[in-house]
Design an enzyme around this catalytic site. Structure first.
Site, PDB file in Angstrom:
ATOM      1  N   ALA A  86       0.809  -1.224   0.000  1.00 57.21           N
ATOM      2  CA  ALA A  86       0.000   0.000   0.000  1.00 57.21           C
ATOM      3  C   ALA A  86       0.842   1.275   0.000  1.00 57.21           C
ATOM      4  O   ALA A  86       0.396   2.313  -0.494  1.00 57.21           O
ATOM      5  CB  ALA A  86      -0.939  -0.024   1.199  1.00 57.21           C
ATOM      6  N   PHE A 109      -2.856   0.862   5.102  1.00 63.28           N
ATOM      7  CA  PHE A 109      -3.616   0.250   6.187  1.00 63.28           C
ATOM      8  C   PHE A 109      -3.117   0.696   7.554  1.00 63.28           C
ATOM      9  O   PHE A 109      -3.892   1.034   8.438  1.00 63.28           O
ATOM     10  CB  PHE A 109      -3.475  -1.270   6.100  1.00 63.28           C
ATOM     11  CG  PHE A 109      -4.729  -1.957   5.651  1.00 63.28           C
ATOM     12  CD1 PHE A 109      -5.966  -1.375   5.796  1.00 63.28           C
ATOM     13  CD2 PHE A 109      -4.662  -3.225   5.101  1.00 63.28           C
ATOM     14  CE1 PHE A 109      -7.115  -2.019   5.390  1.00 63.28           C
ATOM     15  CE2 PHE A 109      -5.802  -3.892   4.687  1.00 63.28           C
ATOM     16  CZ  PHE A 109      -7.029  -3.275   4.834  1.00 63.28           C
ATOM     17  N   GLN A 123       0.445  -6.597  -3.518  1.00 63.80           N
ATOM     18  CA  GLN A 123      -0.624  -6.828  -2.544  1.00 63.80           C
ATOM     19  C   GLN A 123      -1.731  -5.804  -2.768  1.00 63.80           C
ATOM     20  O   GLN A 123      -2.764  -5.855  -2.118  1.00 63.80           O
ATOM     21  CB  GLN A 123      -0.092  -6.654  -1.124  1.00 63.80           C
ATOM     22  CG  GLN A 123       1.034  -7.577  -0.761  1.00 63.80           C
ATOM     23  CD  GLN A 123       1.526  -7.286   0.654  1.00 63.80           C
ATOM     24  OE1 GLN A 123       1.022  -7.823   1.629  1.00 63.80           O
ATOM     25  NE2 GLN A 123       2.497  -6.421   0.765  1.00 63.80           N
ATOM     26  N   ILE A 170      -4.670  -3.446  -4.492  1.00 62.22           N
ATOM     27  CA  ILE A 170      -5.930  -3.798  -5.139  1.00 62.22           C
ATOM     28  C   ILE A 170      -6.421  -2.638  -5.999  1.00 62.22           C
ATOM     29  O   ILE A 170      -7.555  -2.621  -6.439  1.00 62.22           O
ATOM     30  CB  ILE A 170      -6.977  -4.132  -4.038  1.00 62.22           C
ATOM     31  CG1 ILE A 170      -7.111  -2.962  -3.036  1.00 62.22           C
ATOM     32  CG2 ILE A 170      -6.584  -5.410  -3.292  1.00 62.22           C
ATOM     33  CD1 ILE A 170      -8.203  -3.151  -1.987  1.00 62.22           C
ATOM     34  N   HIS A 174      -3.914 -10.076  -3.679  1.00 58.08           N
ATOM     35  CA  HIS A 174      -5.126  -9.767  -2.906  1.00 58.08           C
ATOM     36  C   HIS A 174      -6.266  -9.262  -3.784  1.00 58.08           C
ATOM     37  O   HIS A 174      -7.193  -8.632  -3.286  1.00 58.08           O
ATOM     38  CB  HIS A 174      -4.797  -8.759  -1.798  1.00 58.08           C
ATOM     39  CG  HIS A 174      -3.841  -9.303  -0.773  1.00 58.08           C
ATOM     40  ND1 HIS A 174      -3.079  -8.516   0.044  1.00 58.08           N
ATOM     41  CD2 HIS A 174      -3.539 -10.583  -0.437  1.00 58.08           C
ATOM     42  CE1 HIS A 174      -2.328  -9.283   0.837  1.00 58.08           C
ATOM     43  NE2 HIS A 174      -2.590 -10.540   0.558  1.00 58.08           N
ATOM     44  N   CYS A 178     -18.872 -12.574  -8.340  1.00 57.17           N
ATOM     45  CA  CYS A 178     -19.725 -13.439  -7.528  1.00 57.17           C
ATOM     46  C   CYS A 178     -18.812 -14.385  -6.748  1.00 57.17           C
ATOM     47  O   CYS A 178     -17.887 -14.965  -7.328  1.00 57.17           O
ATOM     48  CB  CYS A 178     -20.653 -14.230  -8.442  1.00 57.17           C
ATOM     49  SG  CYS A 178     -21.437 -15.602  -7.579  1.00 57.17           S
ATOM     50  N   CYS A 230     -19.883 -18.381  -8.359  1.00 60.93           N
ATOM     51  CA  CYS A 230     -19.472 -18.848  -9.694  1.00 60.93           C
ATOM     52  C   CYS A 230     -18.364 -18.007 -10.306  1.00 60.93           C
ATOM     53  O   CYS A 230     -17.838 -18.367 -11.359  1.00 60.93           O
ATOM     54  CB  CYS A 230     -20.680 -18.895 -10.634  1.00 60.93           C
ATOM     55  SG  CYS A 230     -21.305 -17.257 -11.080  1.00 60.93           S
ATOM     56  N   CYS A 273     -25.647 -12.545  -7.289  1.00 60.54           N
ATOM     57  CA  CYS A 273     -25.326 -12.893  -8.675  1.00 60.54           C
ATOM     58  C   CYS A 273     -26.607 -13.210  -9.458  1.00 60.54           C
ATOM     59  O   CYS A 273     -27.497 -13.903  -8.948  1.00 60.54           O
ATOM     60  CB  CYS A 273     -24.402 -14.109  -8.651  1.00 60.54           C
ATOM     61  SG  CYS A 273     -23.890 -14.698 -10.261  1.00 60.54           S
ATOM     62  N   SER A 297       4.415  -3.287   4.954  1.00 59.28           N
ATOM     63  CA  SER A 297       4.849  -3.511   6.333  1.00 59.28           C
ATOM     64  C   SER A 297       5.307  -4.969   6.514  1.00 59.28           C
ATOM     65  O   SER A 297       5.855  -5.325   7.543  1.00 59.28           O
ATOM     66  CB  SER A 297       3.721  -3.168   7.304  1.00 59.28           C
ATOM     67  OG  SER A 297       2.555  -3.884   6.947  1.00 59.28           O
TER      68      SER A 297
HETATM   69  P1  NAD Z   1       0.546  -1.640   5.093  1.00 61.59           P
HETATM   70  O1  NAD Z   1      -0.392  -0.495   5.246  1.00 61.59           O
HETATM   71  O2  NAD Z   1       0.559  -2.702   6.106  1.00 61.59           O
HETATM   72  O3  NAD Z   1       2.036  -1.084   4.988  1.00 61.59           O
HETATM   73  C1  NAD Z   1       2.361   0.011   4.172  1.00 61.59           C
HETATM   74  C2  NAD Z   1       3.767   0.422   4.561  1.00 61.59           C
HETATM   75  O4  NAD Z   1       4.190   1.435   3.661  1.00 61.59           O
HETATM   76  C3  NAD Z   1       3.850   1.006   5.970  1.00 61.59           C
HETATM   77  O5  NAD Z   1       4.906   0.377   6.669  1.00 61.59           O
HETATM   78  C4  NAD Z   1       4.135   2.496   5.740  1.00 61.59           C
HETATM   79  O6  NAD Z   1       4.980   3.024   6.738  1.00 61.59           O
HETATM   80  C5  NAD Z   1       4.822   2.473   4.377  1.00 61.59           C
HETATM   81  N1  NAD Z   1       4.627   3.690   3.581  1.00 61.59           N
HETATM   82  C6  NAD Z   1       3.466   4.360   3.365  1.00 61.59           C
HETATM   83  N2  NAD Z   1       3.680   5.405   2.519  1.00 61.59           N
HETATM   84  C7  NAD Z   1       5.014   5.394   2.231  1.00 61.59           C
HETATM   85  C8  NAD Z   1       5.839   6.226   1.426  1.00 61.59           C
HETATM   86  N3  NAD Z   1       5.344   7.251   0.737  1.00 61.59           N
HETATM   87  N4  NAD Z   1       7.165   5.943   1.372  1.00 61.59           N
HETATM   88  C9  NAD Z   1       7.692   4.890   2.070  1.00 61.59           C
HETATM   89  N5  NAD Z   1       6.943   4.063   2.829  1.00 61.59           N
HETATM   90  C10 NAD Z   1       5.619   4.312   2.914  1.00 61.59           C
HETATM   91  O7  NAD Z   1       0.317  -2.219   3.640  1.00 61.59           O
HETATM   92  P2  NAD Z   1       0.593  -3.667   3.059  1.00 61.59           P
HETATM   93  O8  NAD Z   1       1.846  -4.243   3.623  1.00 61.59           O
HETATM   94  O9  NAD Z   1       0.439  -3.524   1.592  1.00 61.59           O
HETATM   95  O10 NAD Z   1      -0.610  -4.558   3.631  1.00 61.59           O
HETATM   96  C11 NAD Z   1      -1.905  -4.073   3.682  1.00 61.59           C
HETATM   97  C12 NAD Z   1      -2.950  -4.790   2.842  1.00 61.59           C
HETATM   98  O11 NAD Z   1      -3.939  -3.842   2.600  1.00 61.59           O
HETATM   99  C13 NAD Z   1      -2.496  -5.213   1.489  1.00 61.59           C
HETATM  100  O12 NAD Z   1      -2.508  -6.565   1.455  1.00 61.59           O
HETATM  101  C14 NAD Z   1      -3.514  -4.646   0.486  1.00 61.59           C
HETATM  102  O13 NAD Z   1      -4.318  -5.705  -0.018  1.00 61.59           O
HETATM  103  C15 NAD Z   1      -4.413  -3.771   1.269  1.00 61.59           C
HETATM  104  N6  NAD Z   1      -4.420  -2.335   0.897  1.00 61.59           N
HETATM  105  C16 NAD Z   1      -4.224  -1.956  -0.398  1.00 61.59           C
HETATM  106  C17 NAD Z   1      -4.235  -0.617  -0.753  1.00 61.59           C
HETATM  107  C18 NAD Z   1      -4.030  -0.249  -2.209  1.00 61.59           C
HETATM  108  O14 NAD Z   1      -4.373  -1.051  -3.075  1.00 61.59           O
HETATM  109  N7  NAD Z   1      -3.476   0.935  -2.501  1.00 61.59           N
HETATM  110  C19 NAD Z   1      -4.414   0.366   0.231  1.00 61.59           C
HETATM  111  C20 NAD Z   1      -4.612  -0.052   1.566  1.00 61.59           C
HETATM  112  C21 NAD Z   1      -4.611  -1.412   1.888  1.00 61.59           C
END
Ligand code: NAD
Length: 252
Positions: A29, A40, A106, A108, A126, A134, A137, A158, A200
Protein backbone atom coordinates in the site's frame (compact mmCIF):
# COMPACT_ATOMS: atom_id res chain seq x y z
CA UNK A 1 22.86 -2.61 5.13
CA UNK A 2 20.65 0.36 5.99
CA UNK A 3 21.22 3.37 3.73
CA UNK A 4 22.36 6.26 5.92
CA UNK A 5 20.85 8.89 3.64
CA UNK A 6 18.56 9.01 0.63
CA UNK A 7 21.28 9.83 -1.86
CA UNK A 8 23.57 6.94 -1.02
CA UNK A 9 20.54 4.61 -0.94
CA UNK A 10 19.48 5.68 -4.44
CA UNK A 11 23.04 5.30 -5.72
CA UNK A 12 23.42 1.80 -4.31
CA UNK A 13 19.98 0.84 -5.64
CA UNK A 14 20.99 2.18 -9.07
CA UNK A 15 24.08 -0.05 -9.07
CA UNK A 16 22.05 -3.08 -8.03
CA UNK A 17 19.47 -2.40 -10.76
CA UNK A 18 22.22 -2.01 -13.36
CA UNK A 19 23.85 -5.30 -12.33
CA UNK A 20 20.60 -7.30 -12.17
CA UNK A 21 19.20 -9.31 -15.06
CA UNK A 22 15.76 -10.16 -13.66
CA UNK A 23 14.20 -7.76 -11.17
CA UNK A 24 10.97 -8.62 -9.38
CA UNK A 25 9.22 -5.87 -7.44
CA UNK A 26 6.81 -6.73 -4.66
CA UNK A 27 4.57 -3.79 -3.79
CA UNK A 28 2.29 -2.85 -0.91
CA UNK A 29 0.00 0.00 0.00
CA UNK A 30 2.92 2.41 0.61
CA UNK A 31 3.59 2.81 -3.12
CA UNK A 32 0.11 4.29 -3.56
CA UNK A 33 -0.03 6.75 -0.64
CA UNK A 34 1.40 9.54 -2.82
CA UNK A 35 -1.50 8.84 -5.19
CA UNK A 36 -3.96 9.74 -2.42
CA UNK A 37 -4.91 6.17 -1.42
CA UNK A 38 -4.35 5.68 2.32
CA UNK A 39 -2.43 2.57 3.43
CA UNK A 40 -3.62 0.25 6.19
CA UNK A 41 -1.25 0.71 9.07
CA UNK A 42 0.09 4.28 9.01
CA UNK A 43 -1.59 6.80 11.34
CA UNK A 44 -4.81 7.81 9.58
CA UNK A 45 -4.63 4.61 7.50
CA UNK A 46 -7.74 2.60 6.69
CA UNK A 47 -7.11 0.17 9.54
CA UNK A 48 -7.35 2.90 12.17
CA UNK A 49 -10.74 3.97 10.80
CA UNK A 50 -12.47 0.70 9.91
CA UNK A 51 -11.94 -2.81 11.19
CA UNK A 52 -11.66 -5.05 8.11
CA UNK A 53 -14.71 -7.26 7.49
CA UNK A 54 -13.55 -10.90 7.44
CA UNK A 55 -14.77 -13.16 4.63
CA UNK A 56 -16.98 -15.37 6.82
CA UNK A 57 -18.84 -12.30 8.13
CA UNK A 58 -19.39 -11.06 4.59
CA UNK A 59 -20.84 -14.43 3.60
CA UNK A 60 -22.96 -14.84 6.73
CA UNK A 61 -24.54 -11.42 7.13
CA UNK A 62 -26.38 -9.12 4.80
CA UNK A 63 -25.56 -6.21 7.15
CA UNK A 64 -21.84 -6.93 6.71
CA UNK A 65 -22.29 -7.01 2.93
CA UNK A 66 -24.15 -3.71 2.97
CA UNK A 67 -21.41 -2.20 5.15
CA UNK A 68 -18.66 -3.54 2.85
CA UNK A 69 -20.32 -1.96 -0.20
CA UNK A 70 -21.03 1.32 1.68
CA UNK A 71 -17.31 1.56 2.48
CA UNK A 72 -16.30 0.71 -1.07
CA UNK A 73 -18.52 3.37 -2.60
CA UNK A 74 -17.33 5.89 0.02
CA UNK A 75 -13.79 5.30 -1.36
CA UNK A 76 -14.85 5.52 -5.00
CA UNK A 77 -13.84 9.16 -5.56
CA UNK A 78 -10.39 8.40 -4.07
CA UNK A 79 -9.76 5.33 -6.24
CA UNK A 80 -11.16 6.99 -9.36
CA UNK A 81 -8.94 10.07 -8.97
CA UNK A 82 -5.72 8.13 -8.24
CA UNK A 83 -3.01 8.26 -10.91
CA UNK A 84 0.22 6.21 -10.86
CA UNK A 85 2.90 7.76 -8.66
CA UNK A 86 6.68 7.94 -9.13
CA UNK A 87 7.09 4.42 -7.74
CA UNK A 88 4.62 2.94 -10.22
CA UNK A 89 6.17 4.89 -13.09
CA UNK A 90 9.74 3.86 -12.23
CA UNK A 91 8.72 0.18 -12.20
CA UNK A 92 6.85 0.63 -15.49
CA UNK A 93 10.03 2.11 -17.02
CA UNK A 94 12.12 -0.89 -15.92
CA UNK A 95 9.37 -3.20 -17.24
CA UNK A 96 9.44 -1.41 -20.59
CA UNK A 97 13.18 -1.96 -21.01
CA UNK A 98 12.80 -5.66 -20.14
CA UNK A 99 14.41 -5.69 -16.69
CA UNK A 100 11.16 -6.52 -14.87
CA UNK A 101 9.14 -9.49 -16.18
CA UNK A 102 6.15 -8.89 -13.88
CA UNK A 103 5.23 -7.18 -10.61
CA UNK A 104 3.88 -9.00 -7.57
CA UNK A 105 1.48 -6.76 -5.67
CA UNK A 106 -0.62 -6.83 -2.54
CA UNK A 107 -2.42 -3.75 -3.82
CA UNK A 108 -5.93 -3.80 -5.14
CA UNK A 109 -5.97 -0.37 -6.80
CA UNK A 110 -5.11 -1.31 -10.43
CA UNK A 111 -2.40 1.39 -10.60
CA UNK A 112 0.34 -0.92 -11.96
CA UNK A 113 -1.89 -1.69 -14.94
CA UNK A 114 -2.63 2.02 -15.43
CA UNK A 115 1.12 2.78 -15.32
CA UNK A 116 1.80 0.51 -18.31
CA UNK A 117 2.10 -3.10 -17.10
CA UNK A 118 0.08 -5.60 -19.16
CA UNK A 119 -2.65 -7.07 -16.92
CA UNK A 120 -1.01 -10.49 -17.33
CA UNK A 121 2.18 -9.13 -15.82
CA UNK A 122 0.56 -7.89 -12.60
CA UNK A 123 0.32 -10.74 -10.11
CA UNK A 124 -2.40 -9.56 -7.73
CA UNK A 125 -2.17 -11.54 -4.49
CA UNK A 126 -5.13 -9.77 -2.91
CA UNK A 127 -7.26 -9.19 -5.97
CA UNK A 128 -8.57 -5.94 -7.44
CA UNK A 129 -11.15 -3.53 -6.05
CA UNK A 130 -11.98 -1.83 -9.35
CA UNK A 131 -14.51 -4.50 -10.28
CA UNK A 132 -16.62 -7.19 -8.54
CA UNK A 133 -17.12 -10.94 -8.69
CA UNK A 134 -19.72 -13.44 -7.53
CA UNK A 135 -18.19 -15.42 -4.66
CA UNK A 136 -19.97 -18.55 -5.94
CA UNK A 137 -19.47 -18.85 -9.69
CA UNK A 138 -16.89 -16.10 -10.17
CA UNK A 139 -18.93 -14.08 -12.68
CA UNK A 140 -17.42 -10.58 -13.02
CA UNK A 141 -19.54 -7.44 -12.60
CA UNK A 142 -18.59 -3.81 -13.07
CA UNK A 143 -19.03 -1.37 -10.22
CA UNK A 144 -21.74 0.81 -11.83
CA UNK A 145 -23.88 -2.36 -12.12
CA UNK A 146 -23.32 -3.12 -8.41
CA UNK A 147 -23.96 0.49 -7.41
CA UNK A 148 -27.30 0.71 -9.21
CA UNK A 149 -28.55 -2.46 -7.47
CA UNK A 150 -27.03 -1.50 -4.11
CA UNK A 151 -28.84 1.84 -4.16
CA UNK A 152 -32.13 0.19 -5.13
CA UNK A 153 -32.14 -2.78 -2.74
CA UNK A 154 -28.82 -3.27 -0.90
CA UNK A 155 -25.85 -5.59 -1.54
CA UNK A 156 -26.61 -7.51 -4.74
CA UNK A 157 -26.51 -11.24 -5.49
CA UNK A 158 -25.33 -12.89 -8.67
CA UNK A 159 -27.87 -13.01 -11.50
CA UNK A 160 -26.58 -16.47 -12.49
CA UNK A 161 -26.22 -18.41 -9.22
CA UNK A 162 -27.72 -16.09 -6.57
CA UNK A 163 -24.58 -16.03 -4.40
CA UNK A 164 -23.30 -12.68 -3.02
CA UNK A 165 -21.31 -10.33 -5.23
CA UNK A 166 -18.14 -8.88 -3.65
CA UNK A 167 -15.30 -6.63 -4.81
CA UNK A 168 -12.79 -8.86 -6.61
CA UNK A 169 -10.46 -8.68 -3.60
CA UNK A 170 -9.21 -11.28 -1.13
CA UNK A 171 -10.57 -10.59 2.37
CA UNK A 172 -9.07 -11.84 5.61
CA UNK A 173 -10.12 -15.46 5.98
CA UNK A 174 -10.62 -15.94 2.25
CA UNK A 175 -8.50 -18.46 0.33
CA UNK A 176 -5.51 -17.01 -1.52
CA UNK A 177 -5.71 -17.24 -5.33
CA UNK A 178 -3.78 -20.38 -6.30
CA UNK A 179 -2.57 -19.31 -9.70
CA UNK A 180 -1.25 -15.97 -8.41
CA UNK A 181 0.49 -17.64 -5.46
CA UNK A 182 2.19 -20.09 -7.82
CA UNK A 183 3.29 -17.34 -10.22
CA UNK A 184 4.57 -15.17 -7.36
CA UNK A 185 6.62 -18.09 -6.05
CA UNK A 186 8.08 -18.75 -9.52
CA UNK A 187 8.99 -15.09 -9.99
CA UNK A 188 10.57 -14.90 -6.52
CA UNK A 189 12.69 -17.95 -7.28
CA UNK A 190 13.73 -16.81 -10.76
CA UNK A 191 14.91 -13.25 -10.06
CA UNK A 192 18.34 -12.01 -9.07
CA UNK A 193 17.01 -8.80 -7.48
CA UNK A 194 13.81 -8.64 -5.42
CA UNK A 195 12.60 -5.22 -4.27
CA UNK A 196 9.91 -5.00 -1.55
CA UNK A 197 8.32 -1.55 -1.76
CA UNK A 198 5.86 0.02 0.68
CA UNK A 199 4.79 -3.05 2.58
CA UNK A 200 4.85 -3.51 6.33
CA UNK A 201 5.53 -7.22 5.49
CA UNK A 202 3.16 -8.48 8.16
CA UNK A 203 0.30 -9.81 6.01
CA UNK A 204 0.92 -13.52 5.39
CA UNK A 205 1.33 -15.54 3.26
CA UNK A 206 2.23 -12.62 0.94
CA UNK A 207 5.04 -11.54 3.28
CA UNK A 208 6.81 -14.86 2.65
CA UNK A 209 7.96 -13.91 -0.86
CA UNK A 210 10.93 -11.67 0.08
CA UNK A 211 12.31 -14.55 2.13
CA UNK A 212 11.71 -17.05 -0.68
CA UNK A 213 13.58 -14.79 -3.12
CA UNK A 214 16.47 -14.35 -0.69
CA UNK A 215 16.67 -18.09 0.00
CA UNK A 216 16.70 -18.71 -3.75
CA UNK A 217 19.78 -16.54 -4.21
CA UNK A 218 18.37 -13.09 -5.05
CA UNK A 219 19.59 -9.86 -3.53
CA UNK A 220 16.86 -8.27 -1.42
CA UNK A 221 16.09 -4.55 -1.18
CA UNK A 222 13.41 -3.18 1.17
CA UNK A 223 12.10 0.35 0.58
CA UNK A 224 9.78 1.46 3.37
CA UNK A 225 9.70 4.54 5.57
CA UNK A 226 9.29 2.42 8.71
CA UNK A 227 11.32 -0.57 9.88
CA UNK A 228 9.95 -4.00 8.91
CA UNK A 229 10.51 -7.35 10.58
CA UNK A 230 12.46 -8.50 7.53
CA UNK A 231 15.02 -5.66 7.40
CA UNK A 232 17.73 -7.85 8.98
CA UNK A 233 17.58 -10.20 6.01
CA UNK A 234 17.89 -7.46 3.36
CA UNK A 235 21.05 -6.55 1.42
CA UNK A 236 19.85 -2.94 1.29
CA UNK A 237 17.22 -1.13 3.36
CA UNK A 238 16.10 2.31 2.20
CA UNK A 239 14.02 3.85 4.97
CA UNK A 240 12.89 6.89 2.98
CA UNK A 241 9.95 8.02 0.90
CA UNK A 242 9.18 5.72 -2.06
CA UNK A 243 8.52 8.53 -4.55
CA UNK A 244 11.80 10.23 -3.61
CA UNK A 245 13.69 6.92 -3.83
CA UNK A 246 12.27 5.66 -7.11
CA UNK A 247 11.70 9.03 -8.82
CA UNK A 248 15.23 8.99 -10.33
CA UNK A 249 14.40 5.70 -12.10
CA UNK A 250 11.38 7.05 -13.99
CA UNK A 251 12.32 6.89 -17.68
CA UNK A 252 11.04 8.92 -20.58
P1 NAD B 1 0.55 -1.64 5.09
O1 NAD B 1 -0.39 -0.49 5.25
O2 NAD B 1 0.56 -2.70 6.11
O3 NAD B 1 2.04 -1.08 4.99
C1 NAD B 1 2.36 0.01 4.17
C2 NAD B 1 3.77 0.42 4.56
O4 NAD B 1 4.19 1.43 3.66
C3 NAD B 1 3.85 1.01 5.97
O5 NAD B 1 4.91 0.38 6.67
C4 NAD B 1 4.14 2.50 5.74
O6 NAD B 1 4.98 3.02 6.74
C5 NAD B 1 4.82 2.47 4.38
N1 NAD B 1 4.63 3.69 3.58
C6 NAD B 1 3.47 4.36 3.37
N2 NAD B 1 3.68 5.41 2.52
C7 NAD B 1 5.01 5.39 2.23
C8 NAD B 1 5.84 6.23 1.43
N3 NAD B 1 5.34 7.25 0.74
N4 NAD B 1 7.16 5.94 1.37
C9 NAD B 1 7.69 4.89 2.07
N5 NAD B 1 6.94 4.06 2.83
C10 NAD B 1 5.62 4.31 2.91
O7 NAD B 1 0.32 -2.22 3.64
P2 NAD B 1 0.59 -3.67 3.06
O8 NAD B 1 1.85 -4.24 3.62
O9 NAD B 1 0.44 -3.52 1.59
O10 NAD B 1 -0.61 -4.56 3.63
C11 NAD B 1 -1.90 -4.07 3.68
C12 NAD B 1 -2.95 -4.79 2.84
O11 NAD B 1 -3.94 -3.84 2.60
C13 NAD B 1 -2.50 -5.21 1.49
O12 NAD B 1 -2.51 -6.56 1.45
C14 NAD B 1 -3.51 -4.65 0.49
O13 NAD B 1 -4.32 -5.71 -0.02
C15 NAD B 1 -4.41 -3.77 1.27
N6 NAD B 1 -4.42 -2.34 0.90
C16 NAD B 1 -4.22 -1.96 -0.40
C17 NAD B 1 -4.23 -0.62 -0.75
C18 NAD B 1 -4.03 -0.25 -2.21
O14 NAD B 1 -4.37 -1.05 -3.08
N7 NAD B 1 -3.48 0.94 -2.50
C19 NAD B 1 -4.41 0.37 0.23
C20 NAD B 1 -4.61 -0.05 1.57
C21 NAD B 1 -4.61 -1.41 1.89
Amino acid sequence: MIASDLRSGVERLGDMIAEATIIVPFTGAGISTECGIPDFRSPGGLWTRNRPIPFDEFVASVEARDEAWRRRFAMEATFAAAKPGRGHRALASLYKVGKIPAVITQNIDNLHQVSGFAADHVVELHGNTTYARCIGCGQAYDLPWVKARFEASGAPDCTICDEPVKTATISFGQAMPEDEMRRAAELSQACDLFIAIGSSLVVWPAAGFPQLAKNSGAQLVIINNEPTEQDDMADLVIRFDIGETLGPFVGN
